[in-house]
Design a protein around this motif. Structure first.
Motif, mmCIF file in Angstrom:
data_model
loop_
_atom_site.group_PDB
_atom_site.id
_atom_site.type_symbol
_atom_site.label_atom_id
_atom_site.label_comp_id
_atom_site.label_asym_id
_atom_site.label_seq_id
_atom_site.Cartn_x
_atom_site.Cartn_y
_atom_site.Cartn_z
ATOM 1 N N THR A 118 -45.657 -21.909 27.434
ATOM 2 C CA THR A 118 -46.590 -21.383 26.428
ATOM 3 C C THR A 118 -45.852 -20.508 25.431
ATOM 4 O OG1 THR A 118 -48.439 -21.413 27.996
ATOM 5 C CG2 THR A 118 -48.661 -19.979 26.061
ATOM 6 N N THR A 121 -43.719 -22.765 23.109
ATOM 7 C CA THR A 121 -44.590 -23.526 22.211
ATOM 8 C C THR A 121 -45.139 -22.628 21.105
ATOM 9 O OG1 THR A 121 -45.227 -25.076 23.963
ATOM 10 C CG2 THR A 121 -46.692 -24.908 22.054
ATOM 11 N N HIS A 122 -45.610 -21.453 21.484
ATOM 12 C CA HIS A 122 -46.188 -20.526 20.512
ATOM 13 C C HIS A 122 -45.116 -20.002 19.568
ATOM 14 C CE1 HIS A 122 -48.803 -17.316 18.975
ATOM 15 N NE2 HIS A 122 -49.808 -17.946 19.549
ATOM 16 N N THR A 124 -42.315 -21.456 18.743
ATOM 17 C CA THR A 124 -41.879 -22.556 17.878
ATOM 18 C C THR A 124 -42.782 -22.688 16.655
ATOM 19 O OG1 THR A 124 -40.967 -23.776 19.757
ATOM 20 C CG2 THR A 124 -41.420 -25.037 17.769
ATOM 21 N N SER A 125 -44.074 -22.504 16.859
ATOM 22 C CA SER A 125 -45.020 -22.722 15.758
ATOM 23 C C SER A 125 -45.234 -21.485 14.896
ATOM 24 C CB SER A 125 -46.374 -23.186 16.317
ATOM 25 O OG SER A 125 -46.937 -22.197 17.167
ATOM 26 N N THR A 126 -45.008 -20.283 15.462
ATOM 27 C CA THR A 126 -45.324 -19.062 14.716
ATOM 28 C C THR A 126 -44.105 -18.202 14.390
ATOM 29 O OG1 THR A 126 -45.655 -17.662 16.675
ATOM 30 C CG2 THR A 126 -47.541 -18.972 15.919
ATOM 31 N N ASP A 128 -43.414 -15.643 15.939
ATOM 32 C CA ASP A 128 -43.867 -14.283 16.232
ATOM 33 C C ASP A 128 -43.680 -13.999 17.717
ATOM 34 O OD1 ASP A 128 -45.432 -12.004 16.872
ATOM 35 O OD2 ASP A 128 -46.739 -12.356 15.151
ATOM 36 N N SER A 132 -46.394 -14.403 20.805
ATOM 37 C CA SER A 132 -46.016 -15.408 21.794
ATOM 38 C C SER A 132 -45.992 -14.810 23.202
ATOM 39 C CB SER A 132 -44.645 -15.996 21.451
ATOM 40 O OG SER A 132 -44.671 -16.610 20.172
#
Length: 259
Positions: A118, A121-122, A124-126, A128, A132
């Motif tokens: 998690t 994944t978080h 990678t996209s943000t 932050d 995350s």
């Protein structure tokens, strides 16, 4: 040996001994305990890879167009370490990174990989970290460990990155932990064979050959600059203390589970 390296090793030895003989090993008695340990430790495996790639980015040209950057000797040292860490072999001889190998070990033993997956994944996209960590419900002690690593990464000081990589990370898997995992492996051979292999591979590749390369890399980067060596020593001691704090956190989590 370089006298500056001897000085750092001497200063770091008391903390290193605390890590090698930490009480956390004494409470890892079965698969459930080992899985809790792995769920914390996997973040250190991940941020180790991030530290490694920061060094490669700083010491070699990783952009196009290519230009020669820094010392060819130092480029060779970091590139050889990257090859071993990022594209080693698993038990079947397939190419894999040490982080992916660790995830395989967690899955084999039944450890929960939700938090680290998690988080990645978080992130990678943000991009932050705080968000995350929150999304992954990452333990605070793990956050502090990772935050320190990225403070050093974000300093863009390759000599500090090399110092904590060399003295704080490369040779800290203690022999007593290998012995402990071997004991568990005798009871549950189908559940920890990958983790046992990971640790043995880590000692074989990182603790021997890579540690010598890392020492030379640090010596090259600090050179004759006394300030660099002083900062390197300070960063090393902080890095080792963060590891002790992390192990303390795992110990408390395991004692809580027992209660």
């Amino acid at each position: 040996m370089n006298p500056h390296i001897r000085r750092i090793q001497k200063a770091a030895e008391p903390l290193r001994q605390q890590i090698i003989h930490h009480k956390v090993y004494s409470v890892i008695n079965d698969l459930d305990d080992l899985n809790v340990f792995m769920q914390y430790h996997v973040f250190a495996v991940w941020d180790f890879m991030s530290l490694l790639k920061a060094l490669q980015n700083n010491l070699t040209c990783t952009t196009v167009p290519w230009f020669p950057k820094g010392s060819a000797d130092t480029r060779h040292l970091i590139n050889e370490i990257v090859v071993g860490e990022e594209s080693d072999v698993d038990l079947e001889g397939n190419r894999t990174s040490h982080f992916e190998l660790y995830l395989d070990a967690m899955q084999q033993s039944g450890a929960d990989t939700t938090s680290i997956e998690t988080f990645i994944t978080h992130l990678t996209s943000t991009g932050d970290f705080n968000a995350s960590f929150n999304a992954a419900q990452t333990p605070e002690v793990v956050q502090r460990f990772v935050d320190f690593t990225f403070q050093i990464i974000d300093s863009h000081k390759a000599y500090l990155q090399a110092a904590i990589f060399t003295f704080g990370r490369e040779d800290l898997i203690p022999g007593m932990f290998i012995s402990l995992v071997r004991d568990i492996h005798q009871k549950f051979p189908e559940s920890v064979s990958i983790f046992k292999y990971y640790l043995e591979r880590h000692i074989e590749v990182d603790g021997d050959h890579h540690s010598h390369l890392a020492l030379q890399m640090t010596a090259n980067l600090c050179g004759d600059n006394e300030l660099f060596w002083k900062e390197a020593e300070e960063a090393t001691l902080l890095s080792l203390q963060r590891r002790i704090d992390l192990w303390d956190g795992v110990y408390e989590a395991l004692k809580t589970v027992e209660v």
